[in-house]
Design a protein around this motif. Sequence first.
Motif, PDB file in Angstrom:
ATOM      1  N   CYS A   8       0.828  -1.209   0.000  1.00  0.00           N
ATOM      2  CA  CYS A   8       0.000   0.000   0.000  1.00  0.00           C
ATOM      3  C   CYS A   8       0.863   1.261   0.000  1.00  0.00           C
ATOM      4  O   CYS A   8       0.612   2.199  -0.771  1.00  0.00           O
ATOM      5  CB  CYS A   8      -0.925  -0.002   1.210  1.00  0.00           C
ATOM      6  N   PHE A   9       1.869   1.287   0.835  1.00  0.00           N
ATOM      7  CA  PHE A   9       2.706   2.478   0.900  1.00  0.00           C
ATOM      8  C   PHE A   9       3.594   2.629  -0.331  1.00  0.00           C
ATOM      9  O   PHE A   9       3.924   3.747  -0.740  1.00  0.00           O
ATOM     10  CB  PHE A   9       3.546   2.471   2.179  1.00  0.00           C
ATOM     11  N   LEU A  10       3.968   1.500  -0.931  1.00  0.00           N
ATOM     12  CA  LEU A  10       4.733   1.578  -2.173  1.00  0.00           C
ATOM     13  C   LEU A  10       3.898   2.230  -3.268  1.00  0.00           C
ATOM     14  O   LEU A  10       4.389   3.082  -4.030  1.00  0.00           O
ATOM     15  CB  LEU A  10       5.165   0.176  -2.595  1.00  0.00           C
ATOM     16  N   PHE A  36       4.534   5.799  -5.338  1.00  0.00           N
ATOM     17  CA  PHE A  36       4.539   5.887  -6.790  1.00  0.00           C
ATOM     18  C   PHE A  36       3.520   6.913  -7.283  1.00  0.00           C
ATOM     19  O   PHE A  36       3.800   7.694  -8.213  1.00  0.00           O
ATOM     20  CB  PHE A  36       4.233   4.518  -7.409  1.00  0.00           C
ATOM     21  N   GLU A  37       2.338   6.913  -6.680  1.00  0.00           N
ATOM     22  CA  GLU A  37       1.280   7.805  -7.136  1.00  0.00           C
ATOM     23  C   GLU A  37       1.548   9.268  -6.789  1.00  0.00           C
ATOM     24  O   GLU A  37       1.183  10.164  -7.549  1.00  0.00           O
ATOM     25  CB  GLU A  37      -0.060   7.372  -6.531  1.00  0.00           C
ATOM     26  N   THR A  38       2.139   9.499  -5.643  1.00  0.00           N
ATOM     27  CA  THR A  38       2.385  10.889  -5.208  1.00  0.00           C
ATOM     28  C   THR A  38       3.762  11.393  -5.605  1.00  0.00           C
ATOM     29  O   THR A  38       3.983  12.602  -5.654  1.00  0.00           O
ATOM     30  CB  THR A  38       2.246  10.997  -3.684  1.00  0.00           C
ATOM     31  N   GLY A  39       4.680  10.475  -5.868  1.00  0.00           N
ATOM     32  CA  GLY A  39       6.045  10.873  -6.176  1.00  0.00           C
ATOM     33  C   GLY A  39       6.811  11.394  -4.972  1.00  0.00           C
ATOM     34  O   GLY A  39       7.854  12.029  -5.121  1.00  0.00           O
ATOM     35  N   ASP A  40       6.306  11.109  -3.780  1.00  0.00           N
ATOM     36  CA  ASP A  40       6.927  11.594  -2.538  1.00  0.00           C
ATOM     37  C   ASP A  40       7.481  10.404  -1.763  1.00  0.00           C
ATOM     38  O   ASP A  40       6.737   9.604  -1.198  1.00  0.00           O
ATOM     39  CB  ASP A  40       5.888  12.347  -1.699  1.00  0.00           C
ATOM     40  N   ILE A  41       8.806  10.294  -1.718  1.00  0.00           N
ATOM     41  CA  ILE A  41       9.454   9.165  -1.066  1.00  0.00           C
ATOM     42  C   ILE A  41       9.379   9.248   0.447  1.00  0.00           C
ATOM     43  O   ILE A  41       9.623   8.250   1.147  1.00  0.00           O
ATOM     44  CB  ILE A  41      10.925   9.079  -1.532  1.00  0.00           C
ATOM     45  N   THR A  42       9.034  10.420   0.991  1.00  0.00           N
ATOM     46  CA  THR A  42       8.992  10.575   2.454  1.00  0.00           C
ATOM     47  C   THR A  42       7.898   9.710   3.092  1.00  0.00           C
ATOM     48  O   THR A  42       7.944   9.451   4.290  1.00  0.00           O
ATOM     49  CB  THR A  42       8.755  12.044   2.834  1.00  0.00           C
ATOM     50  N   PHE A  68       7.433   7.346   7.008  1.00  0.00           N
ATOM     51  CA  PHE A  68       6.248   7.177   7.850  1.00  0.00           C
ATOM     52  C   PHE A  68       5.889   5.697   7.932  1.00  0.00           C
ATOM     53  O   PHE A  68       5.537   5.177   9.006  1.00  0.00           O
ATOM     54  CB  PHE A  68       5.098   7.994   7.281  1.00  0.00           C
ATOM     55  N   TYR A  69       5.990   5.008   6.798  1.00  0.00           N
ATOM     56  CA  TYR A  69       5.731   3.568   6.774  1.00  0.00           C
ATOM     57  C   TYR A  69       6.692   2.825   7.695  1.00  0.00           C
ATOM     58  O   TYR A  69       6.284   1.905   8.430  1.00  0.00           O
ATOM     59  CB  TYR A  69       5.871   3.048   5.344  1.00  0.00           C
ATOM     60  N   ALA A  70       7.958   3.212   7.695  1.00  0.00           N
ATOM     61  CA  ALA A  70       8.957   2.522   8.511  1.00  0.00           C
ATOM     62  C   ALA A  70       8.626   2.638   9.998  1.00  0.00           C
ATOM     63  O   ALA A  70       8.743   1.657  10.752  1.00  0.00           O
ATOM     64  CB  ALA A  70      10.343   3.089   8.232  1.00  0.00           C
ATOM     65  N   PHE A  71       8.203   3.814  10.428  1.00  0.00           N
ATOM     66  CA  PHE A  71       7.821   3.990  11.831  1.00  0.00           C
ATOM     67  C   PHE A  71       6.630   3.089  12.184  1.00  0.00           C
ATOM     68  O   PHE A  71       6.593   2.469  13.251  1.00  0.00           O
ATOM     69  CB  PHE A  71       7.470   5.448  12.112  1.00  0.00           C
TER      70      PHE A  71
END
Length: 486
Positions: free
Chosen positions: A54-56, A60-66, A70-73
């Motif tokens: 889901c976060f991947l 991809f859709e937003t182009g925002d790797i940040t 948030f996913y990692a936390f």
Amino acid sequence: MELYVSEFSKYVIALLITLYTYECFAVFRYDEEEQRNGIYTRQNLLMFALHFSCFLVICFETGDITYLFFYAFQQIVLYAVIVLYRMLYPGSNRLVVNNMCMLLAIGFCILTRLDMNKAIKQFIIASGSLVIALVIPFFIHKFKFLKKLKWVYVLVGIAALSVVMILGQTTYGSKLSYSIAGITFQPSEFVKILFVFYVASALYESSGFFEVFTTAVAAGAHVIVLVISKDLGSALIFFIVYVLMVFVATKNYFYLLAGILGGSGAAYIAYRVFTHVQVRVQAWRDPWSVIDSAGYQITQSLFAISSGGWFGLGLCKGTPEAIPFVEADFIFSAIAEEFGILFAVCLILICVSCFIMFMNISVRLNDKFYQLTAFGLGVTYIFQVFLTIGGGTKFIPLTGVTLPFISYGGSSVLTTLVMFAVIEGLYMIRLDEKEQMRLARVEKAKKKKKRSAPKRRLQRISEAAWEENEGTDTEYPAGDMIEDEE
């Protein structure tokens, strides 16, 4: 590239949630937790894979790797909860823990897509609440005096609801919450648990007419305060939980029938007295006739659900923001639009598997107080799920309650985590009861064996004497045999 990732991910996510849901019900084939270890491991792997997928897609859709940070936390917190529960409570029910984490993960994913700021706030509240949830099973397991606090539960509950009725903030005609130091609380969420404990403590020793009457007065006081505050969704939950707990405690169909008739009459009176109830009923009966006003939310919700199809439009491909308050009351519609009907059905089934496990724990408990508590918490949870999803799909009129673990709302997340933690404590009590029964059977078998030992020795002596004398009529004094036994 983005198009291929988005399209392919829909089917991967649908497959992962389907397999996870299958494992939720495969658990019930086995009675012992040790036999379920393989299922629980597969559930964990499927949950983490779905969360990452889901976060991947969002990245991809937003182009925002940040978003990956948030996913990692989130991943760290969810993994820590699973590991800590296994370390602190080796006898805990892992299906409850796994489903709790899975529903939280789904909630984080959809809230991140809808509103990043609210998702971060929800994550912070959930992380703090998980710390509290880790210690609650210990208290439930060790503190046996909880069943003696009947009047504490009812007085604290009514007082908390009364504070909201007097000082609470008015939101769309209802007083639901109040703020302390900038932090908003919705006491009715917490009082649900206290109410279940109260009814269980009032009926576990005796469930005669007097006890039922006194609990009815206390339950009526809770409901009246909520009705005056116009928090009718919570009032309905309290009423249904009370009626079903009384029925389970007494096995008296008269109380169940009286509850149904009384509830129907109260609903009719509420419809006549409260204007906003009439508006919601009108929006439920024919939302298209008031599509520009009261029916706007429900029609947009139905549009979203119908546009999703079986596999959804894909994360960030729909328009769930067109639904007012989508992150709270209509988050199920957003899930159906972007994840698909298959995902939405699996989500419902995961909630149902939680309820079945709650009931499974309840029926296996010997102590009536704990049995009623597990039953009441299970009904509270599943009925809130029913109200939220039923309202968003136009199955019933909208009540304004949140979808546990998934909708935005700190009080709801904290309360549901506490509820699941209490169930874990009750499950450990059930294991204690099972161990005590095993030890009692072993002790009974030892005593039986000890009592039968002299008879077996007498029989062996008689058989030996017969063989030695080859069936002669030689007599042996009873005293000799008694001396030999000694």
